[in-house]
Structure formats: structure tokens, C-alpha cells
Write a protein that holds these residues in place. Structure first.
Motif, mmCIF file in Angstrom:
data_model
loop_
_atom_site.group_PDB
_atom_site.id
_atom_site.type_symbol
_atom_site.label_atom_id
_atom_site.label_comp_id
_atom_site.label_asym_id
_atom_site.label_seq_id
_atom_site.Cartn_x
_atom_site.Cartn_y
_atom_site.Cartn_z
ATOM 1 N N ALA A 47 -12.952 8.464 -11.814
ATOM 2 C CA ALA A 47 -12.891 7.051 -11.429
ATOM 3 C C ALA A 47 -14.104 6.583 -10.822
ATOM 4 C CB ALA A 47 -11.517 6.532 -10.794
ATOM 5 N N THR A 48 -14.678 7.275 -9.896
ATOM 6 C CA THR A 48 -15.780 6.889 -8.950
ATOM 7 C C THR A 48 -17.074 7.093 -9.877
ATOM 8 O OG1 THR A 48 -16.018 9.138 -8.017
ATOM 9 C CG2 THR A 48 -14.759 7.483 -6.797
ATOM 10 N N CYS A 49 -17.078 7.728 -10.686
ATOM 11 C CA CYS A 49 -18.575 7.929 -11.616
ATOM 12 C C CYS A 49 -18.492 6.687 -12.747
ATOM 13 C CB CYS A 49 -18.378 9.226 -12.326
ATOM 14 S SG CYS A 49 -19.684 9.658 -13.403
ATOM 15 N N MET A 50 -17.263 6.370 -13.327
ATOM 16 C CA MET A 50 -17.207 5.083 -14.081
ATOM 17 C C MET A 50 -17.412 4.129 -13.338
ATOM 18 S SD MET A 50 -14.069 6.408 -16.673
ATOM 19 C CE MET A 50 -14.576 5.543 -18.007
ATOM 20 N N GLY A 51 -16.989 3.934 -12.096
ATOM 21 C CA GLY A 51 -17.158 2.640 -11.214
ATOM 22 C C GLY A 51 -18.353 2.596 -10.985
ATOM 23 N N THR A 65 -21.123 -8.612 -7.703
ATOM 24 C CA THR A 65 -20.046 -7.530 -8.052
ATOM 25 C C THR A 65 -18.787 -7.789 -6.999
ATOM 26 O OG1 THR A 65 -21.044 -6.312 -5.953
ATOM 27 C CG2 THR A 65 -21.740 -5.766 -8.399
ATOM 28 N N GLU A 66 -18.687 -9.040 -6.480
ATOM 29 C CA GLU A 66 -17.502 -9.250 -5.767
ATOM 30 C C GLU A 66 -16.378 -9.668 -6.796
ATOM 31 O OE1 GLU A 66 -15.645 -12.657 -2.468
ATOM 32 O OE2 GLU A 66 -18.107 -12.277 -2.586
ATOM 33 N N GLY A 67 -15.333 -8.928 -6.668
ATOM 34 C CA GLY A 67 -14.059 -8.910 -7.556
ATOM 35 C C GLY A 67 -14.326 -7.724 -8.698
ATOM 36 N N LEU A 68 -15.421 -6.982 -8.684
ATOM 37 C CA LEU A 68 -15.382 -5.761 -9.545
ATOM 38 C C LEU A 68 -14.647 -4.841 -9.261
ATOM 39 C CD1 LEU A 68 -16.751 -4.615 -12.214
ATOM 40 C CD2 LEU A 68 -18.682 -3.474 -10.348
ATOM 41 N N ALA A 69 -13.736 -4.232 -10.085
ATOM 42 C CA ALA A 69 -12.867 -3.416 -9.701
ATOM 43 C C ALA A 69 -12.420 -2.320 -10.770
ATOM 44 C CB ALA A 69 -11.591 -3.958 -9.123
ATOM 45 N N LEU A 70 -12.009 -1.180 -10.513
ATOM 46 C CA LEU A 70 -11.822 -0.045 -11.496
ATOM 47 C C LEU A 70 -10.649 0.473 -11.215
ATOM 48 C CD1 LEU A 70 -13.780 1.814 -13.663
ATOM 49 C CD2 LEU A 70 -12.421 3.336 -12.390
ATOM 50 N N SER A 71 -9.499 0.973 -12.066
ATOM 51 C CA SER A 71 -8.418 1.631 -11.428
ATOM 52 C C SER A 71 -8.295 2.855 -12.448
ATOM 53 C CB SER A 71 -7.093 1.011 -11.547
ATOM 54 O OG SER A 71 -6.851 -0.005 -12.682
ATOM 55 N N LEU A 90 -11.028 -1.621 -16.264
ATOM 56 C CA LEU A 90 -12.310 -2.324 -15.558
ATOM 57 C C LEU A 90 -11.941 -3.880 -15.559
ATOM 58 C CD1 LEU A 90 -15.014 -2.077 -14.059
ATOM 59 C CD2 LEU A 90 -15.990 -2.410 -16.756
ATOM 60 N N LYS A 91 -11.961 -4.120 -14.094
ATOM 61 C CA LYS A 91 -11.503 -5.694 -13.935
ATOM 62 C C LYS A 91 -13.227 -6.201 -13.451
ATOM 63 C CE LYS A 91 -9.425 -9.203 -10.948
ATOM 64 N NZ LYS A 91 -9.539 -9.526 -9.706
ATOM 65 N N LEU A 92 -13.599 -6.944 -14.461
ATOM 66 C CA LEU A 92 -14.747 -7.840 -14.203
ATOM 67 C C LEU A 92 -14.883 -8.898 -13.182
ATOM 68 C CD1 LEU A 92 -15.921 -7.909 -17.864
ATOM 69 C CD2 LEU A 92 -16.519 -6.326 -16.166
#
Length: 128
Positions: A47-51, A65-71, A90-92
Motif C-alpha cells: 500500500a505505501t509503495c503504491m501510494g 495532493t490534499e485529499g489524495l488517499a489510498l486504501s 486510490l482516491k484522487l
């Protein structure tokens, strides 16, 4: 790269990674649940690598990048006692340019941890 492992007590295991200490433990009742389990760190590394790839994609293009998120969520195959699917969302960030949607997907897919799962290295174990 070199990783040195030590055993501080109970079911805890610590790894010294280039001057950084990474602690693991097992969940109750096998351990004290004082740190993530090793397999949880494996998933977190994906997850952290993809993030990181998503973050760098935006930074290199001057995209906020504010609001960028990955779960990351997993689906288990109980019969085989292993993961069946790793779902990544991935939340853009708001205002992300639509023209880059496919490009950021390709970028995130370049994650080195994920790539090593598809072409795994050989393992060699010596015992002394």
C-alpha cells in the motif's frame, strides 16, 4: 541492503533495516499485539509503495495532493488459507485532471513491491 533480526521477547521480532528499527508482534493470543504482524507489514509495504507512486505522479505534475488517499483491503480464500484478492482503492484529490486518470493508474502499477510478487526472487536459506 542488509536486514538484521533480533528477538526482544515474547513473540516480538525486530528488524534493523539500514539504521531503522521495525518491530513486529503477533496478535493475541499468540503474542502481545504490541506491533503489526509481519504479514501486515508486507501488505502495508504494498500500500505505501503504491501510494508513493501516486504521490510522486501528482508532485511531478504540480497537482495538489490534499485529499489524495489510498486504501488496501484483502479477501481471503479460507479453503487455501491465503489471500485470494488484494483490493486497492486510490482516491484522487479534488480537481484531479481527468486526462491523467489512465496515466496515474499505470504509474501506481509500477510499484516495485507489487512487481516482485509477479516475478519473485529466489530464496536461499543457510543454517549455521
Amino acid at each position: 541492503m542488509s536486514v538484521t533480526v533480533s528477538f526482544p521477547g515474547g513473540a516480538a521480532v525486530e528488524a534493523d533495516v539500514d539504521g531503522h528499527r521495525v518491530r513486529t508482534d503477533q496478535p493475541l493470543p499468540w503474542g502481545d499485539d504490541s506491533a503489526p504482524a509481519p504479514f501486515d507489514l508486507f501488505l502495508a509495504s504494498i500500500a505505501t509503495c503504491m501510494g508513493y507512486y501516486a504521490l510522486r505522479f501528482c508532485q511531478e505534475r504540480g497537482i495538489a495532493t490534499e485529499g489524495l488517499a489510498l486504501s488496501l483491503e484483502t479477501v481471503r480464500d479460507e479453503a487455501r488459507k491465503r489471500l485470494a484478492t488484494i483490493k486497492v482503492a486510490l482516491k484522487l484529490p479534488p480537481g484531479f485532471p481527468e486526462k491523467y486518470a489512465d496515466a496515474i493508474r499505470r504509474s501506481v502499477d509500477q510499484c516495485a513491491v507489487k512487481k516482485h510478487m509477479f516475478e519473485p526472487p529466489a530464496f536461499e536459506l543457510t543454517i549455521s
